[in-house]
Design a protein around this motif. Structure first.
Motif, PDB file in Angstrom:
ATOM      1  N   VAL A   1     -55.731  42.450 -52.394  1.00 42.81           N
ATOM      2  CA  VAL A   1     -54.572  41.665 -52.794  1.00 42.81           C
ATOM      3  C   VAL A   1     -54.975  40.742 -53.946  1.00 42.81           C
TER       4      VAL A   1
ATOM      5  N   PHE B   1     -53.722  37.676 -56.075  1.00 41.39           N
ATOM      6  CA  PHE B   1     -52.760  36.592 -56.214  1.00 41.39           C
ATOM      7  C   PHE B   1     -52.837  35.950 -57.586  1.00 41.39           C
TER       8      PHE B   1
ATOM      9  N   ALA C   1     -58.861  36.730 -50.957  1.00 38.01           N
ATOM     10  CA  ALA C   1     -57.597  36.110 -51.342  1.00 38.01           C
ATOM     11  C   ALA C   1     -57.842  34.762 -52.008  1.00 38.01           C
ATOM     12  N   VAL C   2     -58.762  33.965 -51.449  1.00 37.73           N
ATOM     13  CA  VAL C   2     -58.971  32.630 -52.015  1.00 37.73           C
ATOM     14  C   VAL C   2     -59.527  32.731 -53.431  1.00 37.73           C
ATOM     15  N   VAL C   3     -60.302  33.774 -53.696  1.00 37.55           N
ATOM     16  CA  VAL C   3     -60.876  33.925 -55.036  1.00 37.55           C
ATOM     17  C   VAL C   3     -59.761  34.107 -56.060  1.00 37.55           C
TER      18      VAL C   3
ATOM     19  N   ILE D   1     -56.528  33.413 -55.680  1.00 36.77           N
ATOM     20  CA  ILE D   1     -55.647  32.244 -55.715  1.00 36.77           C
ATOM     21  C   ILE D   1     -56.298  31.134 -56.550  1.00 36.77           C
ATOM     22  N   ALA D   2     -57.575  30.910 -56.310  1.00 35.51           N
ATOM     23  CA  ALA D   2     -58.285  29.878 -57.073  1.00 35.51           C
ATOM     24  C   ALA D   2     -58.242  30.214 -58.558  1.00 35.51           C
ATOM     25  N   PHE D   3     -58.411  31.492 -58.879  1.00 38.73           N
ATOM     26  CA  PHE D   3     -58.387  31.865 -60.282  1.00 38.73           C
ATOM     27  C   PHE D   3     -57.009  31.626 -60.886  1.00 38.73           C
TER      28      PHE D   3
ATOM     29  N   VAL E   1     -54.765  29.377 -60.100  1.00 38.83           N
ATOM     30  CA  VAL E   1     -54.562  27.956 -60.379  1.00 38.83           C
ATOM     31  C   VAL E   1     -55.458  27.502 -61.529  1.00 38.83           C
ATOM     32  N   LEU E   2     -56.701  27.987 -61.491  1.00 33.74           N
ATOM     33  CA  LEU E   2     -57.661  27.635 -62.538  1.00 33.74           C
ATOM     34  C   LEU E   2     -57.139  28.053 -63.910  1.00 33.74           C
TER      35      LEU E   2
ATOM     36  N   PHE F   1     -48.836  30.209 -60.269  1.00 35.96           N
ATOM     37  CA  PHE F   1     -49.088  30.845 -58.983  1.00 35.96           C
ATOM     38  C   PHE F   1     -47.792  31.407 -58.397  1.00 35.96           C
TER      39      PHE F   1
ATOM     40  N   LEU G   1     -46.925  35.154 -57.112  1.00 33.00           N
ATOM     41  CA  LEU G   1     -46.322  35.508 -55.835  1.00 33.00           C
ATOM     42  C   LEU G   1     -45.117  36.407 -56.030  1.00 33.00           C
TER      43      LEU G   1
END
Lengths: 396, 306, 262
Positions: free
Chosen positions: A127, A129, A184-186, A188-190, A192-193, A319, A323
């Motif tokens: 996934v 994001f 997923a956190v990778v 999502i973090a990207f 926002v970054l 983000f 989504l």
């Protein structure tokens, strides 16, 4: 679908054979798309929505959906040709109107991007994001390169995809090494970054964004209105045609990928990576391949999108937009390219047409996806069992 | 840089770290009992802050003006209301999907987060604009050179840390905590031992959401402003903190929370580029940590049976 | 291929595996002769599946060596173990349920498929030939188990009953023509009759494929007696007995550890 279809009675609908039903559906769907894009009054839009819902229910009850599926698999060449013809007809009917063409092209480009996510998410189970971020990378690449270099814009379009893939490589190590939630956190973090980076970076225009120069092919400037048969067309006609070409290319690519050993490998990796490894499948290779191919498609779509709207800013690549792309894949049905196409149309066009929901669109689509995940997790057009060669039948 | 300014950054970092840790603890609790990620957590936090703000307006309306009473009531209402919402989410959105692929729960709660965020923006009176959160704590301060020690900061950190310690004791020293840990260890066995599984899951979600509401109130009191979008970043930071620490581990969550605050502070102060890049730096480090330790700094127990 | 058929195809020597402080497999030694069916027995948690996992590279062993056809395969990745000629099934069926029977079997055939992107996307004629070849192979293999199933190759596996899934899992392992097949409790979750049918199939397959050796993890003693040439009994990660069924069944330690307990 079973292999012994030759022994089974060929399904019909209202006495019509599958191909006739299929062509009829394409004609009706094209006409519907034209009417819908054309509709101005809210009442007409609501009536059209009701018609679509009714058609879906009636079609499902009377078995038209299965006959259509048969047509798609047994006559795929004719059906695909008819669908492309339908799309071109709709574009041609709007040749002089800016707004419907802009919407249609946006649908085609979002569809291309969502097909890229589909390869990552629907097939390989990764996934992503940060879809909007990779879309943005394509757009920003187009902005910088069209204004700062003399490279031909068609090459820049491809470079948008290449750049997205290259930046994707930075993420590939953590994405491939981690699983599920950790991956997923990778992304999502990207996501926002990326947006934060654009906002604070003055070279890339900061919060104000950048100008993007137009697409040009051999001196044919896409931002100039073409004159055909003495009539001045909308300049979006250029983008609609190129967008259609890109979307068709992305679709054929995704389809062929699915209907191949590579697609099978990606499915295996998604469904059970331990078992896959025991049958010699290189998990890392498969994931890197899917992630890269997907990002190329997202980046190219973003590059053309940037050229079309000619001005881009960080707020288009948030983000929430990522989504929205994930929502398109989920609504359509994971791994279902036609579902992606349909969902892209709904997600992009519906809020534009139905002004009462314009303000509520993020709320509406998030609730819709929640309902979909709860009650119909396979999406609007669920993926079917893989048919490697459409229309293929076993020799008896 | 002089020592006073350093102290200021340190105090700021500790407050942020406490807030992040409170959010991360929620993620870790949910993951512990159900192996799921509830991504709407940040927006539940925002909802907590708005609930508290509404309670404040209500108090003003009925004429209760004592700040201590106000802060107490605001906190209680926010924590209780949000805890209830957390349990409702668990009951109707998370538990029904327990058998589905874990990614579906992540997705459904991501969408739920968007829905909550949008609902507040659209339906809370004038919800799209930031709201001035009242300064309910005493604003006395002591000057220590360049460093101003503010009473409200001290109270926030003290109470925040007390809540974290309280959660720790709750999980490790009480019968309820024992039941939560039992469910986290092995759902089947816990059921056989007579633990009401559904109840424990709901209570855990209530506790985690209550902690998030507390963090939301802290955030409001500290910045004196809340807005509908505040939960997204805080939720993401809490999630990152829980992941970097190692999911399912309470200490990992606390470690991750303070680590993230430290990264942001370092990003703002000690690095050669502009302080605006602090989040870029912090998330960049998170991505790098994931590449280095794919299951977090304190590794999660793996349970892939073959 | 001048080797006599009694040669050892797999030699496991002092294989150990510890998880944290727990020793799951303790200096385990066994060998399998070409063409034999070896039963691997032991109470739950005695290290049977762990030995499969250590051999197939799911996790590296803590000590000892594994030799396959004379080559050292200790600690190789699962992919390399598969390439060497060892295929397996799993205790809890690990088929890809949404995929078709054909898809699942082709996953097992991965080593012989052309994987290049260009070939798969652009050379569709050549791909078609390879697909048709794969279809013929899969169909022929499935037919040895069930002709009815062979006509339903493009139906999703998730709709099939357990015994059919087990058969497909065995087909998935066999399609690559391995020289050693590891079957991890193939009868789990099946009725007595189904188990009997499946074991007939397994004996049949062994008869058809020249030189195929099989290690089977199994609990039911009747099954073990009927199909195995040799047995190895594990308890607490240690080998406590080996030999033909009659020998191990008479062994007092085995009776204590295993037969009595079950």
């Amino acid at each position: 679908m079973s292999t012994d279809t030759q022994t089974a009675p060929r399904p019909t609908w209202l006495g019509l054979p599958p191909l006739a039903v299929g062509l009829l559906v394409v004609v009706l769907a094209s006409a519907y798309a034209w009417l819908f894009l054309h509709a101005e009054s809210q009442v007409v839009v609501l009536v059209l929505l009701a018609v679509a819902a009714l058609a879906a229910v009636v079609g499902g009850r009377t078995g038209a959906d299965r006959v259509l599926a048969t047509a798609m698999s047994q006559h795929s060449r004719a059906m695909n040709g008819a669908i492309v013809a339908g799309l071109l007809a709709v574009i041609a009917l709007f040749a002089t109107d800016h707004f419907p063409l802009l919407m249609l092209t946006t649908v085609l480009l979002y569809m291309t991007a969502a097909l890229g996510l589909n390869i990552q998410f629907g097939y390989a189970g990764m996934v992503n994001f940060a879809g909007a971020a990779f879309f943005g990378i394509g757009a920003y690449t187009a902005a910088v390169m069209t204004t700062q270099t003399g490279l031909p814009p068609l090459l820049i379009l491809i470079l948008g995809g290449v750049m997205a893939a290259l930046i994707g490589f930075v993420l590939v190590i953590p994405v491939v090494r981690t699983r599920g939630h950790y991956a997923a956190v990778v992304t999502i973090a990207f996501s926002v970054l990326f947006k934060t980076f654009l906002e604070v970076n003055d070279i890339l225009g900061g919060p104000q964004g950048l100008m993007v120069d137009s697409m040009k092919i051999l001196g044919w400037d896409f931002n100039a209105s073409p004159v055909l048969f003495g009539v001045e067309m909308s300049f979006y006609l250029n983008y609609a045609l190129l967008g259609a070409a890109l979307a068709v290319l992305a679709f054929v690519f995704t389809r062929r990928l699915e209907r191949s050993w590579v697609g099978l490998t990606l499915d295996a990796v998604r469904l059970d990576d331990t078992a896959s490894a025991c049958f010699g499948i290189g998990i890392t290779r498969a994931k890197v391949l899917a992630f890269t191919l997907g990002n190329v498609m997202v980046g190219m779509a973003g590059a053309l999108y940037g050229m079309m709207i000619s001005f881009i800013a960080p707020t288009s690549f948030t983000f929430s937009d990522s989504l929205l792309l994930v929502a398109i894949v989920l609504l359509g049905g994971m791994g279902s390219p036609w579902g992606t196409a349909l969902a892209a149309f709904i997600v992009i066009v519906l809020p534009e047409k139905l002004q009462i929901i314009q303000e509520y669109r993020f709320l509406l689509f998030s609730v819709l996806v929640i309902a979909m995940l709860l009650f119909r997790p396979d999406g609007l057009l669920p993926r079917t069992v893989r048919a490697y060669i459409p229309g293929w039948r076993a020799k008896p | 840089m002089d020592i006073g300014l350093l102290g200021q950054y340190l105090a700021n970092g500790i407050i942020l770290g406490t807030m992040y840790a409170l959010v991360a603890v929620g993620f870790t609790l949910f993951f512990g009992v159900l192996d799921v990620i509830k991504f709407s957590h940040g927006d539940v936090l925002m909802l907590g802050a708005f609930t508290g703000f509404t309670a404040f307006l209500g108090l003003e309306f009925v004429g209760v003006t004592d700040p201590w009473v106000q802060v107490l009531v605001v906190t209680l209402v926010a924590v209780a209301g949000t805890a209830f919402i957390g349990a409702v989410i668990a009951r109707y959105l998370v538990l029904p999907l327990k058998a589905a692929p874990p990614l579906n729960i992540l997705l459904i709660t991501l969408m739920l987060g968007t829905a909550i965020r949008e609902a507040v923006r659209l339906f809370y009176p004038n919800g799209s604009n930031p709201k001035p959160f009242p300064a309910l704590l005493p604003d006395a301060s002591t000057d220590l050179g360049n460093f101003t020690l503010r009473a409200d900061s001290v109270i926030l950190v003290a109470v925040g840390l007390a809540v974290i310690v309280g959660l720790h004791l709750l999980i490790n020293r009480t019968r309820l905590g024992l039941a939560i840990r039992a469910v986290a260890q092995d759902e089947e066995t816990a059921r056989i031992m007579g633990i009401n599984y559904t109840m424990i899951v709901l209570v855990t979600f209530a506790i985690g959401s209550g902690a998030a509401a507390f963090a939301g109130i802290m955030n409001g009191l500290y910045y004196n402003e809340i807005n509908f979008g505040m939960g997204l970043l805080l939720g993401l930071i809490g999630f990152s903190a829980a992941i970097v620490g190692g999911l399912g581990n309470l200490y990992g969550a606390i470690l991750g929370g303070f680590l993230f605050a430290a990264l942001q502070t370092i990003g703002a102060v000690a690095l050669p580029f502009a302080s605006a890049y602090k989040d870029v730096f912090a998330f960049g480090v998170v991505i790098a940590v994931m590449a280095w330790k794919p299951t977090g700094l304190i590794a999660e127990r793996t349970s892939d049976r073959v | 291929m001048t080797r006599p058929t009694t040669d050892a195809v797999l030699e496991i020597d002092a294989l150990s595996k510890t998880f944290g402080g727990v020793t799951a497999l303790d200096a385990f030694t066994m060998s399998v002769r070409r063409g034999d069916i070896v039963g691997l027995l032991g109470p739950n948690g005695s290290g049977k599946t762990t030995s499969f996992n250590a051999v197939t590279g799911i996790f590296p062993p803590s000590g000892g060596t594994v030799r396959f056809d004379g080559a050292d395969i200790t600690g190789l990745s699962p992919q390399k173990v598969y390439a060497a000629g060892i295929a397996r099934t799993f205790q809890r069926s690990r088929l890809c349920l949404p995929l078709s029977i054909f898809d699942n079997i082709m996953i097992g055939n991965h080593g012989r498929l052309t994987k290049g992107l260009w070939f798969n996307l652009m050379r569709r004629r050549a791909f078609r030939r390879e697909f048709e070849q794969g279809y013929e192979d899969a169909r022929a293999l499935v037919r040895t188990f069930s002709t009815a199933l062979a006509d339903r190759l493009f139906e999703p596996v998730g709709a099939l009953p357990m015994i059919e899934r087990r058969r497909i899992e065995i087909c998935r392992a066999l399609i690559s023509r391995p020289r050693l097949l590891l079957l991890d409790e193939p009868s789990a979750g099946m009725t007595h009759d189904e188990t009997t049918q499946l074991m007939d199939d397994i004996l049949d397959v062994r008869g058809r494929i020249e030189g195929l050796s099989i290690i089977i993890i199994e609990h039911e003693m009747g099954v073990i007696e009927r199909i195995t040439d040799q047995c190895v009994v594990l308890n607490y990660g240690r080998k406590i007995c080996e030999g033909p069924y009659a020998h191990i069944a008479a062994d007092p330690e085995v009776q204590r550890a295993y037969l009595g307990a079950e």
